[in-house]
Motif scaffolding. Structure first.
Motif, short mmCIF file in Angstrom:
data_model
loop_
_atom_site.label_atom_id
_atom_site.label_comp_id
_atom_site.label_asym_id
_atom_site.label_seq_id
_atom_site.Cartn_x
_atom_site.Cartn_y
_atom_site.Cartn_z
N LYS A 67 47.99 12.60 29.52
CA LYS A 67 48.83 11.67 30.26
C LYS A 67 48.40 10.22 30.01
CE LYS A 67 50.01 14.97 33.92
NZ LYS A 67 49.91 15.32 35.37
N GLU A 92 50.52 6.96 28.30
CA GLU A 92 50.55 5.62 28.91
C GLU A 92 50.15 4.54 27.90
OE1 GLU A 92 51.24 2.73 31.65
OE2 GLU A 92 51.67 4.87 31.88
N GLU A 147 59.48 13.95 31.60
CA GLU A 147 59.47 12.89 32.61
C GLU A 147 58.31 11.94 32.39
OE1 GLU A 147 59.86 12.31 37.47
OE2 GLU A 147 59.33 14.27 36.65
N GLU A 148 57.12 12.49 32.04
CA GLU A 148 55.95 11.64 31.77
C GLU A 148 56.22 10.67 30.63
OE1 GLU A 148 52.88 11.24 32.94
OE2 GLU A 148 52.81 12.79 34.49
N SER A 166 59.26 9.60 29.64
CA SER A 166 60.62 9.04 29.73
C SER A 166 60.67 7.53 29.57
CB SER A 166 61.26 9.43 31.07
OG SER A 166 60.52 8.90 32.16
N GLN A 167 59.57 6.82 29.90
CA GLN A 167 59.57 5.36 29.83
C GLN A 167 59.06 4.83 28.49
OE1 GLN A 167 60.97 3.62 32.37
NE2 GLN A 167 61.40 5.69 33.11
N LYS A 168 58.73 5.74 27.59
CA LYS A 168 58.22 5.34 26.28
C LYS A 168 59.23 5.63 25.18
CE LYS A 168 53.92 3.97 27.11
NZ LYS A 168 53.31 2.74 26.62
N PHE A 214 65.85 13.63 30.73
CA PHE A 214 64.92 12.52 30.44
C PHE A 214 64.90 12.18 28.94
CE2 PHE A 214 63.00 14.92 34.01
CZ PHE A 214 63.16 13.96 35.01
N GLN A 250 67.15 10.06 27.44
CA GLN A 250 67.92 8.84 27.17
C GLN A 250 67.12 7.90 26.25
OE1 GLN A 250 69.12 6.73 30.66
NE2 GLN A 250 70.41 5.29 29.56
N LYS A 281 66.13 8.53 23.28
CA LYS A 281 65.30 9.25 22.32
C LYS A 281 66.16 10.10 21.40
CE LYS A 281 61.03 9.68 25.03
NZ LYS A 281 61.39 8.83 26.15
#
Length: 461
Positions: free
Chosen positions: A298, A302, A326-327, A329-331, A353, A355, A357
């Motif tokens: 994880k 990050e 989900e982990e 999803s922001q990358k 999750f 979107q 990608k």
């Protein structure tokens, strides 16, 4: 350390190489090498009498008048050299013993061993290159990709210096006019000039913000793309790593939770470098050691620039898959539907999750989809995100901090103008911005910072 000394170091050497180069620079370079450089019969070859940029053949003799090696010597007289000093390069046969013996002989003739980076440091101190160019020398040596090499060469050619000097000249012109007008108000008026200063400040701010924004791309160019490989246990993360590396680097078994720690490798994709991190499978577990690996996975997500999420296309999505997606999803990243060599159950389904990608079919076992993935990554990072041209990419944290400082001073300048403060206060903010930009090229830098910059250089450079 006395920079009027004559220094020497091995500039390139390899135990298995056929040729090594010993570089000598300083006022005693020509005379000092002449004391040990002779014809085969022992006659001294006087390098001080030779033309600059000439090559000479002969032998290196020791203090006992015995031959150490047969060499070629290159003469470069000041100021037409790397350091702008007299420079002599001795090309001898490869091998650490020969190099060491020649260096020991040089030390008997007012020559000392160079500190790491001292040749480039002298080039900077003698005005041949600015500090950004000096720092690019080390980047050039350490370049791991074509993009890193291209960017370092651009900086070495002076692209950063030219841009910074352009910005500083605008500031200097405004400072000079304000100071002159305050000293001689009868002949020079500041009426209307404040608006010009404000416009210049805003334009400079935009250009500096652009350089700061490019730092992230510069970081990718210099360090490569930090890429985390994530997924639940047994989806094929380690098999994918072996596939893209084209070698068996990671252990692959059918036992879930085999990977307990991160495994880091590098691979070149087209013009850039991927720094791959194979992580532990993310799932709920009571195993404390595996839990540590999952936490590291994880953390890798990050810290990464890019994430490769791997799903087992032969199975329906499970809770662990959703947690991984989900982990990440922001990358930015891709989703690989692995194991398409088996009956696929995910192909064509909507992936949560996902979107932004790209979803690609893949088989780590057979290598299916690998070339398509590499083409996509090369296009994504090289063509779309980083233009392979003469764009300036700041790759150095010290330079970035100086840009931030200059930006803060310009923001303060605009606030001072908007507050209707006296014109003499403008020059304080402009002077601070001018000096901050000067730090990038070494115009306003202190000696201890210079020493710190060069201490990590290679010996002989």
């Amino acid at each position: 350390m006395n920079y009027k000394d004559t220094i020497a170091a091995i500039a390139s050497s390899s135990k298995n190489g056929s040729i090594s180069v010993i570089r000598v620079s300083g006022p005693q370079a020509l005379f000092g090498v002449s004391q040990i450089f002779r014809k085969k019969n022992g006659e001294i070859i006087d390098l001080t009498a030779k033309e600059s940029h000439t090559i000479h053949y002969g032998y290196i003799f020791d203090g006992k008048e015995e031959i150490i090696d047969q060499v070629i010597v290159l003469v470069m007289k000041a100021p037409r050299s790397y350091t702008t000093e007299d420079v002599v390069e001795i090309q001898c046969h490869g091998g650490s013993l020969i190099c060491q013996l020649i260096l020991e002989e040089l030390l008997h003739h007012e020559i000392r061993i160079a500190e790491p980076g001292e040749f480039t440091k002298r080039a900077f101190l003698n005005g041949r290159i600015d500090l950004s160019q000096a720092e690019s020398v080390m980047d050039l040596i350490q370049a791991d990709s074509q993009l890193a090499l291209h960017n370092s060469l651009n900086q070495l050619r002076g692209n950063v210096r030219e841009k910074i000097e352009e910005l500083r000249q605008v500031i200097l012109t405004d400072i000079a006019f304000v100071e002159a007008a305050l000293d001689d108000p009868e002949h020079l008026s500041l009426d209307g000039y404040v608006d010009q200063i404000q416009n210049h400040g805003q334009e400079l701010l935009e250009k500096i913000n652009h350089l700061i924004h490019n730092f992230e791309n510069g970081k990718i160019i210099k360090e490569g793309i930090q890429t985390a490989i994530v997924g639940k246990p047994n989806v094929g993360k380690s098999s994918f790593l072996n596939c893209i590396l084209r070698e068996d680097r990671a252990i692959v078994t059918d036992i879930a939770g085999t990977t307990r720690d991160t495994l880091e490798e590098e691979v070149r994709i087209g013009s850039t470098l991927l720094r791959l991190i194979d992580t532990a499978g993310i799932r709920s577990t009571a195993d404390q050691i595996e839990q540590i690996g999952i936490e590291k996975a994880k953390e890798s997500i990050e810290k990464s620039d890019f994430v490769i999420c791997i799903l087992d296309s032969s199975k329906d999505l499970e809770k662990e898959d959703l947690e991984v997606l989900e982990e990440a999803s922001q990358k930015p990243g891709v989703i690989l539907l692995n194991k398409i060599d088996l009956d696929s159950r995910l192909e064509g389904q909507e992936i949560p999750f996902s979107q932004g990608k790209k979803i690609m079919s893949f088989s780590a076992l057979e290598g299916h989809g690998l070339s398509e993935l590499e083409d996509y990554l090369n296009q994504l990072f090289i063509q779309d995100k980083i233009d392979y041209n003469d764009e300036i990419y700041i790759t150095n944290m010290r330079q970035k901090e100086a840009l931030y400082s200059a930006r803060d001073s310009l923001l303060q300048l605009l606030e001072t103008i908007q507050a209707g403060m006296p014109e003499d206060l403008f020059t304080i903010d402009m002077q601070n911005a001018y000096e901050s930009l000067g730090l990038i090229i070494g115009q306003t830098i202190e000696d201890d910072i210079v020493d710190k910059i060069f201490k990590d250089f290679c010996m002989g450079k």
